[in-house]
Design a protein around this motif. Structure first.
Motif, PDB file in Angstrom:
ATOM      1  N   LEU A  88       1.110  -1.315   3.789  1.00 27.91           N
ATOM      2  CA  LEU A  88       2.498  -1.742   3.659  1.00 27.91           C
ATOM      3  C   LEU A  88       3.416  -0.540   3.450  1.00 27.91           C
ATOM      4  O   LEU A  88       4.580  -0.565   3.832  1.00 27.91           O
ATOM      5  CB  LEU A  88       2.658  -2.703   2.479  1.00 27.91           C
ATOM      6  N   ALA A  89       2.864   0.506   2.829  1.00 28.05           N
ATOM      7  CA  ALA A  89       3.668   1.691   2.544  1.00 28.05           C
ATOM      8  C   ALA A  89       3.900   2.532   3.786  1.00 28.05           C
ATOM      9  O   ALA A  89       4.954   3.150   3.937  1.00 28.05           O
ATOM     10  CB  ALA A  89       3.003   2.533   1.457  1.00 28.05           C
ATOM     11  N   TYR A  90       2.931   2.560   4.704  1.00 27.52           N
ATOM     12  CA  TYR A  90       3.106   3.466   5.855  1.00 27.52           C
ATOM     13  C   TYR A  90       2.973   2.817   7.231  1.00 27.52           C
ATOM     14  O   TYR A  90       3.121   3.482   8.243  1.00 27.52           O
ATOM     15  CB  TYR A  90       2.146   4.652   5.760  1.00 27.52           C
ATOM     16  N   MET A 145       4.954   1.027   8.921  1.00 32.94           N
ATOM     17  CA  MET A 145       6.175   1.182   9.708  1.00 32.94           C
ATOM     18  C   MET A 145       6.189   2.534  10.437  1.00 32.94           C
ATOM     19  O   MET A 145       6.703   2.662  11.544  1.00 32.94           O
ATOM     20  CB  MET A 145       7.393   1.064   8.788  1.00 32.94           C
ATOM     21  N   TYR A 146       5.592   3.544   9.803  1.00 29.79           N
ATOM     22  CA  TYR A 146       5.568   4.886  10.381  1.00 29.79           C
ATOM     23  C   TYR A 146       4.406   5.091  11.349  1.00 29.79           C
ATOM     24  O   TYR A 146       4.504   5.854  12.298  1.00 29.79           O
ATOM     25  CB  TYR A 146       5.456   5.938   9.279  1.00 29.79           C
ATOM     26  N   ASP A 160       8.973  -6.838   2.670  1.00 29.85           N
ATOM     27  CA  ASP A 160       8.833  -7.993   3.553  1.00 29.85           C
ATOM     28  C   ASP A 160       7.656  -8.885   3.191  1.00 29.85           C
ATOM     29  O   ASP A 160       7.224  -9.716   3.998  1.00 29.85           O
ATOM     30  CB  ASP A 160       8.701  -7.518   5.003  1.00 29.85           C
ATOM     31  N   HIS A 165       6.315   4.557   0.006  1.00 29.06           N
ATOM     32  CA  HIS A 165       6.924   4.325   1.312  1.00 29.06           C
ATOM     33  C   HIS A 165       8.054   5.324   1.577  1.00 29.06           C
ATOM     34  O   HIS A 165       8.185   5.851   2.678  1.00 29.06           O
ATOM     35  CB  HIS A 165       7.466   2.893   1.384  1.00 29.06           C
ATOM     36  N   THR A 219      -4.035  -3.880  10.336  1.00 24.47           N
ATOM     37  CA  THR A 219      -2.642  -4.237  10.601  1.00 24.47           C
ATOM     38  C   THR A 219      -2.505  -5.586  11.300  1.00 24.47           C
ATOM     39  O   THR A 219      -1.521  -6.302  11.083  1.00 24.47           O
ATOM     40  CB  THR A 219      -1.963  -3.143  11.448  1.00 24.47           C
ATOM     41  N   THR A 243       7.583  -3.579  12.185  1.00 24.83           N
ATOM     42  CA  THR A 243       8.951  -3.640  11.673  1.00 24.83           C
ATOM     43  C   THR A 243       8.986  -3.966  10.184  1.00 24.83           C
ATOM     44  O   THR A 243      10.050  -3.914   9.574  1.00 24.83           O
ATOM     45  CB  THR A 243       9.765  -4.706  12.435  1.00 24.83           C
ATOM     46  N   TRP A 244       7.828  -4.291   9.600  1.00 19.77           N
ATOM     47  CA  TRP A 244       7.820  -4.692   8.203  1.00 19.77           C
ATOM     48  C   TRP A 244       7.436  -3.536   7.276  1.00 19.77           C
ATOM     49  O   TRP A 244       6.831  -2.553   7.681  1.00 19.77           O
ATOM     50  CB  TRP A 244       6.894  -5.883   7.963  1.00 19.77           C
ATOM     51  N   GLY A 245       7.841  -3.710   6.013  1.00 22.54           N
ATOM     52  CA  GLY A 245       7.538  -2.745   4.971  1.00 22.54           C
ATOM     53  C   GLY A 245       7.285  -3.469   3.662  1.00 22.54           C
ATOM     54  O   GLY A 245       7.121  -4.697   3.637  1.00 22.54           O
ATOM     55  N   PRO A 246       7.253  -2.751   2.545  1.00 24.69           N
ATOM     56  CA  PRO A 246       6.936  -3.355   1.245  1.00 24.69           C
ATOM     57  C   PRO A 246       7.817  -4.538   0.857  1.00 24.69           C
ATOM     58  O   PRO A 246       7.349  -5.469   0.201  1.00 24.69           O
ATOM     59  CB  PRO A 246       7.136  -2.199   0.270  1.00 24.69           C
TER      60      PRO A 246
END
Length: 322
Positions: free
Chosen positions: A99-101, A103-104, A114, A307, A75, A109-112
């Motif tokens: 990228l899929a998980y 955020m969890y 971004d 995601h 990360t 703060t980023w995801g797919p």
């Protein structure tokens, strides 16, 4: 007269700046492109990235420089890329599952959406491996052993990474008491396993040479094809309800959100030549990982789909961030 002077000055400025912008886009890259790896040297992601150098650099006409930035299960490097300038000069080769998980699991703060997807090129050979002298012949024998001997220690390449999450699912599904031991990558985890410091390791492809050498064997094949000559227990057969989509997301190259279309097209073209190179294909054959091109649009669609469902899986496991 004053208006004429202003108009002339505006035309001069347009003439000065327009060609520069056009030239910079057309001449990309004008210098080295950095390809980050979120794990230490010698691991699966590192080997794959370095195998991209020759074919991709030849197409780009500039060096492709691999830089290791390990930490937090990959990360740290992805976060660095997310904050980088979207000019195409800072990219990463990584499993897109983060990228899929992320955020969890990591509180990022980023995801797919971004990132700019360049391409997908393979999938990790996920497997739980043990020393070749381990007493368990198959997954079911191991399950019976762990039920009688709680506290079994297994290694992962990072807390809340793909394999850790799947092992937590297996632990809950079968009511096992497992103890994860987290490392910064595949290589140090495998070293610990060979040294007898842990009882098993969740590998992503770095185990291939050890299995071929006869020092390790596969206990459970999570995804891809096993390396062992003898039959191996497979996750989809042993536990068909397992979250298989988590372990089949592609490995790929991506960069910050907002990379210009012309630069993105150039990157896609050159990295595709990189994954078609004999060096890249040979490296992945050694790890028993297939080389398969995944276009940016398809890759993003896969990530967005996983995601959306991943948060529910973590809630089910009680692993969501509080």
């Amino acid at each position: 007269m004053r208006n004429v002077v202003v108009l002339v000055m505006c035309l001069v400025l347009i003439g000065l700046f327009a060609p520069v912008n056009s030239t910079s886009a057309q001449s990309f890259p004008a210098g080295p492109v950095t390809l980050l790896v979120g794990f230490p040297p010698g691991g699966v992601s590192d080997n794959a990235a370095r195998a991209l150098i020759t074919g991709t650099s030849s197409c780009l006409g500039q060096p492709l420089v691999v830089e290791n930035k390990p930490g937090a299960g990959g990360t740290v490097a992805i976060d660095f890329v997310a904050q980088s300038k979207p000019d195409g000069y800072t990219l990463i080769n990584a499993g897109t599952s983060t990228l899929a998980y992320g955020m969890y699991t990591k509180g990022v703060t980023w995801g797919p959406d971004d990132f700019t997807m360049v391409l997908g090129h393979t999938a990790y050979n996920y497997a739980v491996v043990v020393r070749s002298d381990a007493p368990w012949k198959n997954f079911q024998e191991w399950v019976e052993y762990v039920k009688k001997n709680p506290g079994f220690k297994y290694g992962t390449y990072g807390a809340m990474g793909t394999m850790h999450i799947v092992m937590e699912w297996i632990s809950k599904r079968l009511n096992l008491k497992l103890v994860p031991v987290h490392f910064k990558g595949d290589a140090p985890g495998l070293t610990a396993l060979l040294g007898g410091h842990i009882d098993a390791h969740c590998a992503a492809g770095g185990h291939a040479a050890h299995v071929k050498a006869g020092t390790l064997k596969t206990l459970l094949q999570m995804s891809g094809e096993p390396i062992d000559a003898t039959p191996v227990s497979r996750l989809e057969k042993e536990l068909p309800d397992a979250p298989l989509d988590v372990v089949t997301l592609p490995v790929g190259v991506f960069g910050p959100k907002g990379i210009p279309a012309s630069v993105h097209s150039r990157l896609n073209e050159c990295f595709r030549k990189g994954i078609e190179s004999p060096e890249f294909i040979r490296t992945h054959q050694l790890m028993n990982m297939p080389v398969k091109y995944v276009d940016p649009k398809t890759l993003r669609e896969q990530l967005v789909r996983v995601h959306a469902s991943f948060g529910e899986l973590l809630k089910e496991l009680g692993l969501e961030r509080k």
